[in-house]
Scaffold this motif. Sequence first.
Motif, short mmCIF file in Angstrom:
data_model
loop_
_atom_site.label_atom_id
_atom_site.label_comp_id
_atom_site.label_asym_id
_atom_site.label_seq_id
_atom_site.Cartn_x
_atom_site.Cartn_y
_atom_site.Cartn_z
N GLU A 1 0.81 -1.21 0.00
CA GLU A 1 0.00 0.00 0.00
C GLU A 1 0.84 1.26 0.00
O GLU A 1 0.60 2.19 -0.75
N ASN A 2 1.82 1.32 0.91
CA ASN A 2 2.55 2.56 1.11
C ASN A 2 3.64 2.81 0.08
O ASN A 2 3.95 3.95 -0.23
N ASP A 3 4.23 1.75 -0.44
CA ASP A 3 5.31 1.93 -1.39
C ASP A 3 4.84 2.62 -2.68
O ASP A 3 5.47 3.59 -3.12
N PRO A 4 3.72 2.17 -3.29
CA PRO A 4 3.26 2.88 -4.50
C PRO A 4 2.94 4.35 -4.25
O PRO A 4 3.23 5.20 -5.09
N GLN A 5 2.38 4.66 -3.06
CA GLN A 5 2.11 6.06 -2.72
C GLN A 5 3.40 6.85 -2.76
O GLN A 5 3.49 7.93 -3.37
N MET A 6 4.43 6.30 -2.11
CA MET A 6 5.69 7.03 -2.00
C MET A 6 6.33 7.20 -3.38
O MET A 6 6.82 8.28 -3.71
N MET B 1 15.83 4.80 -4.93
CA MET B 1 16.83 4.51 -5.95
C MET B 1 16.16 3.99 -7.22
O MET B 1 16.57 4.33 -8.34
N HIS B 2 15.15 3.15 -7.01
CA HIS B 2 14.45 2.56 -8.15
C HIS B 2 13.75 3.65 -8.98
O HIS B 2 13.88 3.68 -10.21
N VAL B 3 13.04 4.55 -8.32
CA VAL B 3 12.34 5.62 -9.04
C VAL B 3 13.36 6.52 -9.75
O VAL B 3 13.18 6.89 -10.90
N GLN B 4 14.45 6.82 -9.03
CA GLN B 4 15.48 7.67 -9.62
C GLN B 4 16.02 7.05 -10.91
O GLN B 4 16.12 7.73 -11.95
N LEU C 1 13.63 -0.29 2.84
CA LEU C 1 12.72 -0.39 1.70
C LEU C 1 12.54 0.96 1.01
O LEU C 1 12.50 1.03 -0.22
N SER C 2 12.44 2.04 1.79
CA SER C 2 12.18 3.33 1.17
C SER C 2 13.42 3.80 0.40
O SER C 2 13.28 4.46 -0.62
N SER D 1 12.93 7.65 8.36
CA SER D 1 12.15 6.46 8.67
C SER D 1 12.10 6.21 10.17
O SER D 1 13.06 6.49 10.88
N TRP D 2 10.99 5.68 10.62
CA TRP D 2 10.82 5.34 12.03
C TRP D 2 10.99 3.85 12.25
O TRP D 2 10.80 3.36 13.35
N SER D 3 11.26 3.11 11.17
CA SER D 3 11.48 1.68 11.37
C SER D 3 12.67 1.24 10.53
O SER D 3 12.93 1.80 9.47
N LEU D 4 13.38 0.23 11.04
CA LEU D 4 14.57 -0.26 10.34
C LEU D 4 14.22 -0.77 8.96
O LEU D 4 14.87 -0.46 7.97
#
Lengths: 275, 295, 247, 296
Positions: free
Chosen positions: D71-76, D108-111, D102-103, D94-97
């Motif tokens: 859910e959150n990855d496509p939004q980002m 990097m992928h989008v870039q 992942l983010s 990020s608040w989680s390891l």
Amino acid sequence: MSGMTDFANPAVYIVEGLLVFFILWKILSARRGRELFIRRIPGLSVLDEAVGRATEMGRPMVYAPGLSGLDIVGLQSMSIMSHIIRRAANYSTRVIVPLADPVLYTVAEEVARDAYTTEGVPEQFIPEDIRYLTNEQFAWASGVVGILHREKIATAFYFGAYAAEALILAENGQIAGAIQVAGTPSITQIPFFLAACDYTIIGDEYYAASAYLSREPTLLGSLVGQDYSKLLMVGLVLIGVLGVTLAAIEPHFPGLANINELFNKYFLQYFPGSA
Amino acid sequence: MGYLPDFPMALLPVSVHGKMLAVYIFGALMAGAAGLVALMAVPPRYRKIVVVGVTFFGGLYFSLEFLLPHQPVAHIPGSAGVARFANSLTRAKPNIADWAMVIASFTLLLGTFNLFAIHSRAVKKKTEGWYNSLAFFITFFLILIVGILKDSPVSKLGPGAAKGLQSVCTSLYGILFDGFVQNLDATMFSLIAFYIVSAAYRAFRVRSAEAGLMMGTAGIIMLGLVPVGAWLTNWLPSTGLLASLRLENITYWLLTWPNMAAQRAIEFGLAIGAVAMSLRIWLSLERGSFFDRQL
Amino acid sequence: MVNWLAANYGSIAIWAGALCTFGIYTILYKENKFYRFFEHIFIGVYGGYGVYITWHNIILPKWWRPMTSEGLWWWIFAAVLGSMFYFMYSKKHAWISRVIFGLFMGFAAGGIFREFYEGYFPQIGSSMKPFSGSYSNILSVAVFYVVLLAAMSYFFFSFEHKHPAVKNTAAAGRWFLMIGFGAMFGATVMGRMTLFIGRLNFLINRWIPEVRAEAQSSLFWIIMPAVVLIVSTIGYFVFRKSQKLEA
Amino acid sequence: MRFLIRLQNIDRRILYVLVAIVLSVPLIIRPAKHPETVFPEVRKTYDTIDAVKPDNIVLLSVSWGAGTQAENDPQMQALMRHMFANNTKFVVMSWSLVGSELSYQSGMHVQADVNKQRSREGKPLLEYGKDWAHVGYKTGSISAIVSGLGENFQQVMKQDRNGTPLTELAATRNIKNYRDIGAVVDLTSVGLMGYWIAYLTTPKHIPLIYCPTAVMSATAYPYLDSGQLSGMLNGVMGAVQYETLVGQADVATDASASSWALSAAHIYIILLIVLGNLGYLVARKTGDRSGGSKLG
């Protein structure tokens, strides 16, 4: 100057001051012995019935306080748990309490021990039935699911802070054939408890629960004070509506502009994108 | 770490180094222990006062930090001093938060004893499924040890061996965390996808008007949110009065008006409930199992 | 060995992940020994991880290091205060834990004034909507007030819902709440389905390519049938036995 | 009649197998078609990002993990595409390891994906550190961090995830405090919104964009109404609508595949509810009360 700041402003002093006043006033007058009325809450009246069913079937019950820690929600949950354990102690029915917070676990153990002692059956208290599982949401849920099935639970109570695991528990409880009663202030989970449990206590009723069950004057007084506070909020909203609607119809009404400006300053404006 | 400006500790140094550090830590530990012994000696009738006082001051800090004016008010004598005090409270907030976090983190072993007791009994008595409890112990200690070892180089074994150990630990940690922790978590979470189907199927019977209403709203929203919904009412004009009957528009209206109002009503109630409960706890007015105990 | 592990731990993790996924999913059929096993692993691995991460993220960097390498000796008091929780286990001195609980509860309680202000003042403000503009807007605003007031009246506890005006409003309030819950349910179905999509993505995009890659080696064809055979045999007995028990 | 009555008690295992099939088929086919409908809050998100001043940054707060990646990855990613296209700089925290890892990978992928397009068009390529930065995993008191980074960004964030001081990265060199933050995006599967509202965005009047999982979206409408939220992407559907706006309408993405899988699943569930009710109504007419087990 912007009304919304990091710190308190005159509106805070007035509104929050009134909230505090109403609540404390009613608590103190209740403590001095004034009789106060609380309406019936259907979901709570059913608690004893649910305990009775587990007794009839001779199977244990689960009381799950969700992911609550030692906070407001968790402590309310402990009050309700104490009530249920005391009822259960009367009928010698086992109550298993799986916990997800180490601190609340220690509190729960004390509360449970006390509840059995109050009912005069301290020997019924089994320390292993108050179980700390883990503080991770789904690991905890997987543990509770295991308990629901393995212990052949007759009745399950879910009172506390819940998140996504709510439905996992409620569905498995349903599959295990348990009667389920739930109550949570976590709004997002209420629909799932409504769908999968037999009785669900909605939103604010959760906070009313301990007052309703214990009939303790302090809590009853607080509940009445809360009603006054809600009336205050309704009143504020209604005055505001009247103001802005009048301003839309008759902009030159005397004094209106000042009132609307005041409300705007302290309650509404200075947000990007606010209407 | 600039803790000093807000904490007057003029008599003792902020930081010490070398051998003196051990002396200071030991001394402070002794002082702390003495404090605990002193607490133990408090006679029962004063205990309540201690607890009530500590709770009150804990709450007072955050209340004053918010409620006191942070800027001097004109024409009111002494308000500059109040503002200065309020601002120093605000500056101390990160430090207080750090302390609270560290102190709370010492609870990490609190529940673990109980967990160990239950599972070690299962293993000892070989009750049914005892091997599961064994698996519990193995995985618990494996990830803990591997995690700690991978962060701290063991230089005594010699550089080569230490590096090898660390590499093994890093790999094992990767397997345990990426393979087990994450996937178990995500899988357990995703079970809901299945349960929501059976819950919807079973619960949404038109037994009552209430259930019907909930079902109807849920159905409309479910259709309106996904592309199919838009496609279903595509034949309606996209402007004008009839456009408001398009599923996505109905959905949006339901979400932004009736739903929003209902959510807000619940939130207002809960907010007031939280204020009342906080007041009762802060002022130690609370009643109920935990609070009525004899201290 | 060391090098092999370092090179292959990614693949092992994917396989472990797939195994865990299928292990947990067996509960969808019924409660069983596979599930129990993975449930205990889950609690174990997360318990250990929780202790490790608290050590790694908080105790080590925020307490131990400042104290020992920066010489901030007074951090030791945090340990003294933290030890107060453990008095819980003492019958005689259990009350000492109440002192530290009291401190934390006080902290939580004192924050409420700010939270109420930042959280709810704007909500009160934005509830002041004028009855003006287009007819559709006036209608929407009217719906807003009817739902808001009726739903709030449901949450009044201190008077009997007997007077017809109150009774009907409160009953209507409960109805309106159901609209809200229905909306939440509908919106949630979507989110929950996406969770399973996430799992499918893992299986389709990570695990299956891994299986394909390994299917190149002949060792795979020796090990795999054996594993499948063992797992299915155990599975057969697990499910057969539990079925007998229930019947 | 018996058949219809039986419809109200279909074995749940059959339901489970069917839902698994219904969901996996669109994921394997991967349709590219994006929906034409764009909800106003998605449009508002788009406008809010467009309105960020050139020398301001957007702060992306990541508090999701593997569980809600779908859910959150496509939004980002959709938001990142938009900001890359606008040359708006952004910082991910990020608040989680897990979320941190992942983010960063997604960024990097989008870039890389955008750079492919850019090199075809002969435009300057995007670079990590110049166009965006990732400050990694933050731990500690959330309220302290959130209010702290509004006061002194550099002191709270210190360095990026690779250990480079933020003063040495072009993207973050000039960021001092809340005045340099043009918008905050809360990408989340847990309740962090309250912290942003209470400690940074509401007091400092910074637009807050909320990207929750669909589950949490219904409760956000009061905040959208009060303006405390300046936009919202509702789960993966929000992401797919945003993709339509940022020119991805004809590309087969994870989000578009998911949106069709969700369509199928929703229809499946509605069908089930209808069938169940049909059985229930018939059973009620014939006096068979075997459904429903409500107490009292």
